[in-house]
Write a protein that holds these residues in place. Structure first.
Motif, PDB file in Angstrom:
ATOM      1  N   THR A  50     -48.755  26.101  19.454  1.00  0.00           N
ATOM      2  CA  THR A  50     -49.280  27.129  20.424  1.00  0.00           C
ATOM      3  C   THR A  50     -50.023  26.665  21.814  1.00  0.00           C
ATOM      4  O   THR A  50     -50.223  25.408  21.524  1.00  0.00           O
ATOM      5  N   GLY A  68     -53.143  36.045  16.459  1.00  0.00           N
ATOM      6  CA  GLY A  68     -53.540  35.807  17.914  1.00  0.00           C
ATOM      7  C   GLY A  68     -53.987  34.601  17.989  1.00  0.00           C
ATOM      8  O   GLY A  68     -54.629  33.836  16.954  1.00  0.00           O
ATOM      9  N   ASP A  71     -55.211  31.038  23.259  1.00  0.00           N
ATOM     10  CA  ASP A  71     -54.397  30.970  24.423  1.00  0.00           C
ATOM     11  C   ASP A  71     -54.465  32.035  24.874  1.00  0.00           C
ATOM     12  O   ASP A  71     -53.440  32.480  25.738  1.00  0.00           O
ATOM     13  N   THR A  73     -52.767  34.762  23.537  1.00  0.00           N
ATOM     14  CA  THR A  73     -51.699  35.475  23.253  1.00  0.00           C
ATOM     15  C   THR A  73     -51.770  35.954  21.891  1.00  0.00           C
ATOM     16  O   THR A  73     -52.388  35.471  20.916  1.00  0.00           O
ATOM     17  N   PHE A  74     -50.545  37.079  21.545  1.00  0.00           N
ATOM     18  CA  PHE A  74     -50.412  37.628  20.379  1.00  0.00           C
ATOM     19  C   PHE A  74     -49.030  37.444  19.926  1.00  0.00           C
ATOM     20  O   PHE A  74     -48.392  37.859  20.763  1.00  0.00           O
ATOM     21  N   SER A  75     -48.773  36.833  18.770  1.00  0.00           N
ATOM     22  CA  SER A  75     -47.528  36.640  18.402  1.00  0.00           C
ATOM     23  C   SER A  75     -47.112  37.338  17.034  1.00  0.00           C
ATOM     24  O   SER A  75     -47.842  37.709  16.176  1.00  0.00           O
ATOM     25  N   LEU A  77     -44.308  36.623  14.428  1.00  0.00           N
ATOM     26  CA  LEU A  77     -43.224  35.755  13.862  1.00  0.00           C
ATOM     27  C   LEU A  77     -42.479  35.946  12.501  1.00  0.00           C
ATOM     28  O   LEU A  77     -43.086  36.611  11.838  1.00  0.00           O
ATOM     29  N   ARG A  84     -40.317  33.271  17.011  1.00  0.00           N
ATOM     30  CA  ARG A  84     -41.075  34.351  17.396  1.00  0.00           C
ATOM     31  C   ARG A  84     -40.258  35.573  17.837  1.00  0.00           C
ATOM     32  O   ARG A  84     -39.088  35.356  18.397  1.00  0.00           O
ATOM     33  N   TYR A  85     -40.411  36.818  17.328  1.00  0.00           N
ATOM     34  CA  TYR A  85     -40.155  37.925  17.638  1.00  0.00           C
ATOM     35  C   TYR A  85     -40.743  38.618  18.999  1.00  0.00           C
ATOM     36  O   TYR A  85     -40.042  39.259  19.838  1.00  0.00           O
ATOM     37  N   LEU A  86     -42.026  38.265  19.009  1.00  0.00           N
ATOM     38  CA  LEU A  86     -42.789  38.847  20.431  1.00  0.00           C
ATOM     39  C   LEU A  86     -43.974  37.844  20.470  1.00  0.00           C
ATOM     40  O   LEU A  86     -44.474  37.327  19.739  1.00  0.00           O
ATOM     41  N   GLU A  87     -44.229  37.610  21.834  1.00  0.00           N
ATOM     42  CA  GLU A  87     -45.419  37.208  22.257  1.00  0.00           C
ATOM     43  C   GLU A  87     -46.021  37.997  23.580  1.00  0.00           C
ATOM     44  O   GLU A  87     -45.295  38.293  24.530  1.00  0.00           O
ATOM     45  N   ILE A  88     -47.060  38.482  23.451  1.00  0.00           N
ATOM     46  CA  ILE A  88     -47.877  38.946  24.427  1.00  0.00           C
ATOM     47  C   ILE A  88     -49.092  38.594  24.663  1.00  0.00           C
ATOM     48  O   ILE A  88     -49.722  37.962  23.923  1.00  0.00           O
TER      49      ILE A  88
END
Length: 88
Positions: A50, A68, A71, A73-75, A77, A84-88
């Motif tokens: 990360t 989380g 950095d 971000t919230f991921s 996995l 990664r399915y999602l990173e916000i």
């Protein structure tokens, strides 16, 4: 006194509590990585880098790791691959 059953040569301290599901143990590290190890052997299954230390503890639900990082971000996995399915 606790008995050491595995050791991981990582570059940072581990502040997060691990999450365990099936045969996986997942945790964040001060070296900026998220690790997944085999719970019995300690063998590295995957490692995700990360942008900063990962001090928060992961949550595992339905084969998805939610975590989380420092950095900001919230991921989400994939538990099996670390993808990664999602990173916000």
């Amino acid at each position: 006194m606790a008995t050491k059953i595995m050791e991981l040569p990582n570059g940072g301290a581990i502040f997060s509590s691990p999450a365990i599901a099936k045969d996986n143990v997942v945790f964040g590290s001060g070296d900026g990585s998220i690790y997944c190890l085999h719970v019995k052997t300690g063998k590295l299954k995957w490692k995700i880098q990360t942008g900063a230390s990962v001090l928060g503890s992961p949550l595992i639900s339905n084969d998805t790791v939610f975590i989380g990082g420092s950095d900001h971000t919230f991921s989400a996995l994939d538990l099996k691959t670390g993808s990664r399915y999602l990173e916000i």
